[in-house]
Design a protein around this motif. Structure first.
Motif, PDB file in Angstrom:
ATOM      1  N   ASP A   1       0.392  -0.894   0.143  1.00  0.00           N
ATOM      2  CA  ASP A   1       0.009  -0.289   0.147  1.00  0.00           C
ATOM      3  C   ASP A   1       0.920   1.686   0.153  1.00  0.00           C
ATOM      4  OD1 ASP A   1      -1.388   2.538   0.881  1.00  0.00           O
ATOM      5  OD2 ASP A   1      -2.643   0.556   1.200  1.00  0.00           O
ATOM      6  N   PRO A   2       0.477   2.443  -0.996  1.00  0.00           N
ATOM      7  CA  PRO A   2       1.513   3.012  -1.345  1.00  0.00           C
ATOM      8  C   PRO A   2       1.692   4.458  -0.162  1.00  0.00           C
ATOM      9  CG  PRO A   2       0.181   3.204  -2.593  1.00  0.00           C
ATOM     10  CD  PRO A   2       0.003   1.872  -2.424  1.00  0.00           C
ATOM     11  N   GLU A   3       0.443   3.888   0.477  1.00  0.00           N
ATOM     12  CA  GLU A   3       0.036   5.306   1.868  1.00  0.00           C
ATOM     13  C   GLU A   3       0.237   4.423   3.114  1.00  0.00           C
ATOM     14  OE1 GLU A   3      -2.142   7.264   1.276  1.00  0.00           O
ATOM     15  OE2 GLU A   3      -2.055   6.978  -0.841  1.00  0.00           O
ATOM     16  N   TRP A   4       1.256   3.988   3.556  1.00  0.00           N
ATOM     17  CA  TRP A   4       1.418   3.580   4.570  1.00  0.00           C
ATOM     18  C   TRP A   4       3.238   2.634   4.547  1.00  0.00           C
ATOM     19  CZ3 TRP A   4       1.563  -1.193   6.476  1.00  0.00           C
ATOM     20  CH2 TRP A   4       0.963  -2.339   5.403  1.00  0.00           C
ATOM     21  N   VAL A   5       3.493   2.092   3.842  1.00  0.00           N
ATOM     22  CA  VAL A   5       4.654   1.243   3.437  1.00  0.00           C
ATOM     23  C   VAL A   5       6.140   1.666   3.040  1.00  0.00           C
ATOM     24  CG1 VAL A   5       5.910  -0.859   1.929  1.00  0.00           C
ATOM     25  CG2 VAL A   5       2.771  -1.306   2.864  1.00  0.00           C
ATOM     26  N   PRO A   6       5.478   2.869   2.092  1.00  0.00           N
ATOM     27  CA  PRO A   6       7.052   3.038   2.192  1.00  0.00           C
ATOM     28  C   PRO A   6       7.425   3.420   3.355  1.00  0.00           C
ATOM     29  CG  PRO A   6       5.751   3.530  -0.076  1.00  0.00           C
ATOM     30  CD  PRO A   6       4.819   2.806   1.243  1.00  0.00           C
ATOM     31  N   GLU A   7       6.493   4.705   4.023  1.00  0.00           N
ATOM     32  CA  GLU A   7       7.333   4.888   5.282  1.00  0.00           C
ATOM     33  C   GLU A   7       7.020   4.883   6.309  1.00  0.00           C
ATOM     34  OE1 GLU A   7       7.717   8.911   6.182  1.00  0.00           O
ATOM     35  OE2 GLU A   7       7.388   9.093   3.977  1.00  0.00           O
ATOM     36  N   GLU A   8       6.713   3.549   6.876  1.00  0.00           N
ATOM     37  CA  GLU A   8       7.402   2.263   7.808  1.00  0.00           C
ATOM     38  C   GLU A   8       8.454   1.859   7.471  1.00  0.00           C
ATOM     39  OE1 GLU A   8       4.078  -0.328   8.673  1.00  0.00           O
ATOM     40  OE2 GLU A   8       3.219   1.513   9.585  1.00  0.00           O
ATOM     41  N   ASN A   9       8.933   1.616   5.777  1.00  0.00           N
ATOM     42  CA  ASN A   9      10.135   0.899   5.512  1.00  0.00           C
ATOM     43  C   ASN A   9      11.243   1.355   6.303  1.00  0.00           C
ATOM     44  OD1 ASN A   9       8.523  -1.165   4.558  1.00  0.00           O
ATOM     45  ND2 ASN A   9       8.892  -1.194   2.681  1.00  0.00           N
TER      46      ASN A   9
END
Length: 156
Positions: A63-71
């Motif tokens: 999900d581009p809404e939250w996965v990159p930030e959490e990574n």
């Protein structure tokens, strides 16, 4: 479910489907895999069960809404600087595989509160059978492992 580990990767460099992941695992280990799914409230999430002695589930989170930030947060939690090679790699990862236990979380509804017990359901990524499977996957997709159980972060 509580996630025991993540294998973060760049989706634009890796086309990943659970079926092909199952084939990769079965061709490179002695373990079988089985497709399954989690569903609740009209949401269905495809998953893959890996039948090691301690079975575990793999599911794609993209999900581009939250996965990159959490990574990116994984690098911060590991204390890496922004210019560290591993931190830079994680900042490019926009998807990940979540590694989870097959044991369901225990939830108790009391009428006033919801109590969730997630202890004891963790899959240890350092377990030799599990570690071998994760390494095969991680190398194939040039991933970064975030080991939530042992608080470890490394690149394959």
């Amino acid at each position: 479910m509580i996630t025991s580990a993540h294998i973060c990767y760049e989706s634009n460099k890796t086309s990943l489907e659970l079926k092909s992941l199952g084939t990769l695992i079965e061709q490179n280990t002695r373990w079988k895999t089985m497709p399954t799914e989690w569903s609740d409230c009209g949401i269905v999430i495809p998953q893959l069960i890996v039948l090691t002695p301690t079975p575990f589930i793999i599911q794609v989170e993209n999900d581009p809404e939250w996965v990159p930030e959490e990574n990116k947060e994984f690098a911060e939690w590991a204390g890496l600087s922004d210019d560290d090679e591993l931190s830079l790699k994680l900042s490019r990862c926009d998807a990940r595989l979540a590694i989870q236990s097959t044991a369901p979380d225990q939830i108790t509804l009391t009428g006033k509160e919801i109590i969730a017990f997630a202890f004891g359901g963790a899959v240890d990524p350092r377990n030799s059978d599990i570690s071998n499977v994760l390494a095969i996957i991680g190398k194939e997709i040039s991933g970064v492992l975030n080991d939530c159980v042992n608080e470890d972060l490394f690149q394959y």
